[in-house]
Scaffold this active site. Structure first.
Site, PDB file in Angstrom:
ATOM      1  N   TRP A 199      97.397  28.548  -0.003  1.00 34.83           N
ATOM      2  CA  TRP A 199      96.062  27.948  -0.125  1.00 34.83           C
ATOM      3  C   TRP A 199      96.218  26.438   0.055  1.00 34.83           C
ATOM      4  O   TRP A 199      97.093  25.819  -0.555  1.00 34.83           O
ATOM      5  CB  TRP A 199      95.420  28.233  -1.488  1.00 34.83           C
ATOM      6  CG  TRP A 199      94.173  27.423  -1.644  1.00 34.83           C
ATOM      7  CD1 TRP A 199      92.989  27.630  -1.002  1.00 34.83           C
ATOM      8  CD2 TRP A 199      94.012  26.212  -2.414  1.00 34.83           C
ATOM      9  NE1 TRP A 199      92.092  26.631  -1.325  1.00 34.83           N
ATOM     10  CE2 TRP A 199      92.694  25.757  -2.190  1.00 34.83           C
ATOM     11  CE3 TRP A 199      94.846  25.490  -3.265  1.00 34.83           C
ATOM     12  CZ2 TRP A 199      92.193  24.599  -2.785  1.00 34.83           C
ATOM     13  CZ3 TRP A 199      94.350  24.332  -3.860  1.00 34.83           C
ATOM     14  CH2 TRP A 199      93.031  23.902  -3.623  1.00 34.83           C
ATOM     15  N   GLU A 259      94.655  32.283   1.735  1.00 35.75           N
ATOM     16  CA  GLU A 259      93.469  32.258   0.857  1.00 35.75           C
ATOM     17  C   GLU A 259      92.425  31.273   1.371  1.00 35.75           C
ATOM     18  O   GLU A 259      92.676  30.076   1.459  1.00 35.75           O
ATOM     19  CB  GLU A 259      93.903  31.871  -0.569  1.00 35.75           C
ATOM     20  CG  GLU A 259      92.747  31.787  -1.555  1.00 35.75           C
ATOM     21  CD  GLU A 259      93.186  31.356  -2.962  1.00 35.75           C
ATOM     22  OE1 GLU A 259      94.342  30.906  -3.136  1.00 35.75           O
ATOM     23  OE2 GLU A 259      92.355  31.468  -3.882  1.00 35.75           O
ATOM     24  N   LYS A 290      88.452  29.481   1.419  1.00 35.38           N
ATOM     25  CA  LYS A 290      87.585  28.878   0.417  1.00 35.38           C
ATOM     26  C   LYS A 290      86.335  28.344   1.094  1.00 35.38           C
ATOM     27  O   LYS A 290      86.381  27.956   2.266  1.00 35.38           O
ATOM     28  CB  LYS A 290      88.355  27.734  -0.247  1.00 35.38           C
ATOM     29  CG  LYS A 290      87.698  27.187  -1.479  1.00 35.38           C
ATOM     30  CD  LYS A 290      88.697  26.391  -2.292  1.00 35.38           C
ATOM     31  CE  LYS A 290      88.025  25.858  -3.531  1.00 35.38           C
ATOM     32  NZ  LYS A 290      88.931  25.225  -4.450  1.00 35.38           N
ATOM     33  N   ASP A 333      89.612  35.335  -3.120  1.00 36.03           N
ATOM     34  CA  ASP A 333      89.399  34.815  -4.478  1.00 36.03           C
ATOM     35  C   ASP A 333      87.890  34.877  -4.697  1.00 36.03           C
ATOM     36  O   ASP A 333      87.122  34.285  -3.922  1.00 36.03           O
ATOM     37  CB  ASP A 333      89.932  33.365  -4.541  1.00 36.03           C
ATOM     38  CG  ASP A 333      89.717  32.698  -5.901  1.00 36.03           C
ATOM     39  OD1 ASP A 333      88.609  32.823  -6.452  1.00 36.03           O
ATOM     40  OD2 ASP A 333      90.636  32.016  -6.384  1.00 36.03           O
ATOM     41  N   HIS A 357      85.474  31.966  -4.325  1.00 31.93           N
ATOM     42  CA  HIS A 357      85.500  31.193  -3.084  1.00 31.93           C
ATOM     43  C   HIS A 357      84.462  31.603  -2.055  1.00 31.93           C
ATOM     44  O   HIS A 357      84.630  31.371  -0.860  1.00 31.93           O
ATOM     45  CB  HIS A 357      86.893  31.286  -2.450  1.00 31.93           C
ATOM     46  CG  HIS A 357      87.930  30.540  -3.222  1.00 31.93           C
ATOM     47  ND1 HIS A 357      89.195  30.322  -2.764  1.00 31.93           N
ATOM     48  CD2 HIS A 357      87.869  29.945  -4.429  1.00 31.93           C
ATOM     49  CE1 HIS A 357      89.891  29.637  -3.649  1.00 31.93           C
ATOM     50  NE2 HIS A 357      89.105  29.406  -4.678  1.00 31.93           N
ATOM     51  N   HIS A 371      92.568  37.219  -5.904  1.00 35.84           N
ATOM     52  CA  HIS A 371      92.558  36.356  -7.077  1.00 35.84           C
ATOM     53  C   HIS A 371      91.281  36.696  -7.814  1.00 35.84           C
ATOM     54  O   HIS A 371      90.190  36.427  -7.293  1.00 35.84           O
ATOM     55  CB  HIS A 371      92.499  34.870  -6.686  1.00 35.84           C
ATOM     56  CG  HIS A 371      93.847  34.259  -6.458  1.00 35.84           C
ATOM     57  ND1 HIS A 371      94.006  32.935  -6.107  1.00 35.84           N
ATOM     58  CD2 HIS A 371      95.095  34.783  -6.563  1.00 35.84           C
ATOM     59  CE1 HIS A 371      95.301  32.678  -5.987  1.00 35.84           C
ATOM     60  NE2 HIS A 371      95.985  33.778  -6.259  1.00 35.84           N
ATOM     61  N   ASP A 397      82.831  27.146  -8.223  1.00 34.58           N
ATOM     62  CA  ASP A 397      84.170  27.731  -8.324  1.00 34.58           C
ATOM     63  C   ASP A 397      84.893  27.142  -9.539  1.00 34.58           C
ATOM     64  O   ASP A 397      85.836  26.378  -9.415  1.00 34.58           O
ATOM     65  CB  ASP A 397      84.921  27.424  -7.016  1.00 34.58           C
ATOM     66  CG  ASP A 397      86.352  27.906  -7.050  1.00 34.58           C
ATOM     67  OD1 ASP A 397      86.613  28.925  -7.691  1.00 34.58           O
ATOM     68  OD2 ASP A 397      87.210  27.262  -6.421  1.00 34.58           O
ATOM     69  N   ASP A 421      86.541  28.541 -12.090  1.00 31.78           N
ATOM     70  CA  ASP A 421      87.764  29.169 -12.611  1.00 31.78           C
ATOM     71  C   ASP A 421      87.708  29.411 -14.114  1.00 31.78           C
ATOM     72  O   ASP A 421      88.647  29.079 -14.839  1.00 31.78           O
ATOM     73  CB  ASP A 421      89.003  28.353 -12.203  1.00 31.78           C
ATOM     74  CG  ASP A 421      89.265  28.433 -10.705  1.00 31.78           C
ATOM     75  OD1 ASP A 421      89.669  29.511 -10.250  1.00 31.78           O
ATOM     76  OD2 ASP A 421      89.040  27.437  -9.998  1.00 31.78           O
ATOM     77  N   ASP A 447      93.304  34.169 -11.448  1.00 31.85           N
ATOM     78  CA  ASP A 447      93.338  32.735 -11.133  1.00 31.85           C
ATOM     79  C   ASP A 447      92.227  32.018 -11.898  1.00 31.85           C
ATOM     80  O   ASP A 447      91.083  31.988 -11.450  1.00 31.85           O
ATOM     81  CB  ASP A 447      93.168  32.531  -9.618  1.00 31.85           C
ATOM     82  CG  ASP A 447      93.261  31.068  -9.221  1.00 31.85           C
ATOM     83  OD1 ASP A 447      93.675  30.246 -10.073  1.00 31.85           O
ATOM     84  OD2 ASP A 447      92.924  30.733  -8.068  1.00 31.85           O
TER      85      ASP A 447
HETATM   86  C1  RNT Z   1      92.011  26.997  -5.466  1.00 28.78           C
HETATM   87  C2  RNT Z   1      92.615  28.327  -5.253  1.00 28.78           C
HETATM   88  C3  RNT Z   1      94.059  28.447  -5.598  1.00 28.78           C
HETATM   89  C4  RNT Z   1      94.441  27.736  -6.864  1.00 28.78           C
HETATM   90  C5  RNT Z   1      95.826  28.055  -7.391  1.00 28.78           C
HETATM   91  C6  RNT Z   1      96.272  27.069  -8.392  1.00 28.78           C
HETATM   92  O1  RNT Z   1      90.651  26.991  -5.339  1.00 28.78           O
HETATM   93  O2  RNT Z   1      91.871  29.303  -5.927  1.00 28.78           O
HETATM   94  O3  RNT Z   1      94.422  29.775  -5.617  1.00 28.78           O
HETATM   95  O4  RNT Z   1      93.529  28.012  -7.885  1.00 28.78           O
HETATM   96  O5  RNT Z   1      96.688  28.214  -6.352  1.00 28.78           O
HETATM   97 ZN    ZN Z   2      92.666  31.292  -5.990  1.00 27.57          ZN
END
Ligand code: RNT
Ligand code: ZN
Length: 416
Positions: free
Chosen positions: A183, A224, A226, A257, A260, A284, A292, A294, A323
Site C-alpha cells: 500500500w 491495496e 484506496k 480494505d 477504502h 483488511h 477511512d 480505522d 486493519d
Molecule cells: C492505509 C491502509 C494500510 C495501512 C497499514 C498500516 O489506508 O489501510 O493498509 O492502514 O498498512
Molecule cells: Zn488497509
C-alpha cells in the site's frame, strides 16, 4: 446452567433448522485472522524515521503504548491469550529489530532484522504476513513508487524487493505462506493536471519489484487500493481500477480494505466477483466512521456481510487481516475486541442454514428468504461462541476484561 449445558440445548435448536454447530466450530477453528502489530503502538514502529504520514492517522493518547519490541511482543501475547484459536500476526517493515547502535535504511533491510519476530512466531505457532512501509519516512514526503524523482523511486523499489525476500524468509521459516501487501499513500490534495504519468511510473515500479525471483507458492504479493487519504483527497495513484487490473494481469492478489471505498459501496458484494476471476483474495477488515477512520471492528452488519461472503466463497481463498488503529482506549483491549468480533461474525455466517437460504433464492421464495434471514439473527449464537471460547481455553463473555485491567495496572501503567 453451565456453558456446556446451554450449548447442548442450543445445538438442538440449530440442528432443527439443519445447522450443524459442531461443524461450524470445527471450521471456525481453521480460520486464521492476521492480527496487525500496528494497533499496539499507533503505527509507530521501531525506527523513528519520522512521524506517521501518508494520509492515515491514529488519534488518541491512551497511556501504556508499546515503545520497544519487548513491550509490543508482550502486549500481543496478552491479546492473543484472550482470542480463541491460532492466528497470524501482520508486521510492517518499520517494525524491523536492529542491534543496539545499528541503523539500516529501508532499502537495505534483510531477513535477519526480523529474526526475533520469527522466533516469537515459532514459539507460538503463528504465521506472519508482511507489509513494506511506504510512509513515515523522509523519502516519502511527496511520493514513493510513483515519484517523478528517479532516486526516490529507486529507493522504494529496492525497499519493495527487500520486503519480498523478507516475506519469503517468513514463509520458509514458519511453513506458512506469507501475504505481502503493498500500500502506498501517493496522491494529490487537489486536482492534478496529469493523472496518467504517476500511474505509468507506479506500474513500472511494481513491474521492477516483482521481477525478482521468489517462490509464488510461499509469497502472495497483494496490492491495496484506496479512494483518498487525509491531505490527498482529490487523487490517489493506486486506485481500485489501477490495482484490480494490475493484479489480474500479473497474477497478484487484490487486497480490499473496506475503509477504502465510497461509504455506500459494499466490500462484501465484491468478494464473489473477485474470486470468480482469481484464486485468492486479501482483505483488511476495518470500520470507517464517516471517513477511512480505522475504528475497531465491530460485530456489525458490514462485518457480518463480509464474513458471510468469506464463508460462502471459500475461506481458504482469503487472506484475512484486520486493519485499525485506535489510540484512544486500551490498545490491547482494542485488538481483543476486534479479533473476537471478526470471529463472531464468521461464526454467525457458519451458523446459517446456507443450503436452505440458497434454495429459497433459487426458487424465488424471496418472502420466506428475507423472513428466515431476519429470524436467524436472534438465534442463540452466543451459546455457541461461549462454548467455542471454553474449548479453546480462553475466557468467554466479558470475562476476559479483568485480565486486561490487571495488565493495565501491573504493566501498562508503569510505562512512563
Ligand atoms: C492505509 C491502509 C494500510 C495501512 C497499514 C498500516 O489506508 O489501510 O493498509 O492502514 O498498512
Ligand atoms: Zn488497509
Amino acid at each position: 446452567m453451565t456453558t456446556m449445558e446451554r450449548y447442548q440445548s442450543t445445538k438442538e435448536i440449530y440442528a432443527a433448522i439443519g445447522v450443524d454447530t459442531e461443524e461450524a466450530i470445527s471450521t471456525l477453528s481453521k480460520i486464521p485472522i492476521s492480527m496487525h502489530c500496528w494497533q499496539g503502538d499507533d503505527v509507530t514502529g521501531f525506527e523513528h524515521a519520522g512521524s506517521l504520514s501518508g494520509g492515515i492517522q491514529a488519534t488518541g493518547n491512551y497511556p501504556g503504548k508499546a515503545r520497544t519490541p519487548e513491550e509490543l511482543m508482550s502486549d500481543m501475547d496478552k491479546a492473543l491469550s484472550l482470542i480463541p484459536g491460532i492466528h497470524k500476526i501482520n508486521l510492517h517493515a518499520c517494525y524491523a529489530i536492529f542491534e543496539p547502535g545499528e541503523s539500516v535504511d529501508r532499502d537495505q533491510l534483510e531477513p535477519k532484522h526480523f529474526r526475533r519476530w520469527v522466533d516469537f512466531a515459532k514459539e507460538r505457532k503463528l504465521g506472519i504476513d508482511f507489509n513494506p512501509t511506504f510512509f513515515s519516512h523522509p523519502k516519502a514526503m511527496d511520493a514513493t513508487l510513483s515519484s517523478e524523482k528517479d532516486d526516490i523511486r529507486k529507493f522504494w523499489i529496492e525497499h519493495g524487493k527487500c520486503s519480498i525476500k523478507i516475506a519469503e524468509y517468513f514463509a520458509e521459516e514458519l511453513g506458512v505462506p506469507c501475504c505481502m501487501n503493498i500500500w502506498i499513500p501517493d496522491g494529490y490534495k487537489d486536482i492534478p493536471a496529469d493523472r496518467t504519468s504517476p500511474r505509468v511510473r507506479l506500474k513500472d515500479s511494481l513491474d521492477q519489484m516483482i521481477s525478482i525471483p521468489y517462490d509464488k507458492s510461499k509469497v502472495y504479493v497483494a496490492v491495496e487500493s484506496k479512494v483518498f487519504g487525509i491531505g490527498l483527497e482529490s487523487y490517489t495513484v493506486g486506485s481500485h481500477e489501477f490495482y484490480m487490473n494490475y493484479a489480474a494481469k500479473n497474477n497478484l492478489l487484490c487486497l480490499l480494505d473496506n475503509g477504502h471505498y465510497h461509504p455506500t459501496e459494499s466490500v462484501a458484494d465484491k468478494i464473489s466477483s473477485m474470486l470468480l476471476f482469481s484464486d485468492h483474495l486479501a482483505l483488511h477488515v476495518t470500520r470507517s466512521v464517516r471517513w477511512d477512520s480505522d475504528h475497531i471492528v465491530l460485530f456489525d452488519d458490514e462485518t457480518r456481510e463480509i464474513a458471510k461472503e468469506i464463508i460462502r466463497n471459500g475461506y481458504e481463498k482469503v487472506f484475512l487481516a484486520l486493519d485499525f488503529f485506535d489510540a484512544s482506549i486500551n490498545r490491547i483491549a482494542a485488538w481483543v475486541i476486534g479479533m473476537r468480533n471478526m470471529q463472531k461474525a464468521l461464526l454467525s455466517a457458519l451458523l446459517l442454514p446456507t443450503d436452505k437460504l440458497t434454495s429459497l433464492q433459487k426458487n424465488r421464495d424471496l418472502t420466506e428468504l428475507i423472513m428466515l434471514q431476519e429470524e436467524m439473527k436472534l438465534y442463540p449464537i452466543g451459546d455457541v461462541w461461549n462454548y467455542f471460547c471454553e474449548i479453546k481455553e480462553v475466557p468467554a463473555t466479558e470475562d476476559w476484561f479483568p485480565i486486561i485491567r490487571d495488565y493495565e495496572k501491573n504493566v501498562l501503567s508503569k510505562r512512563i
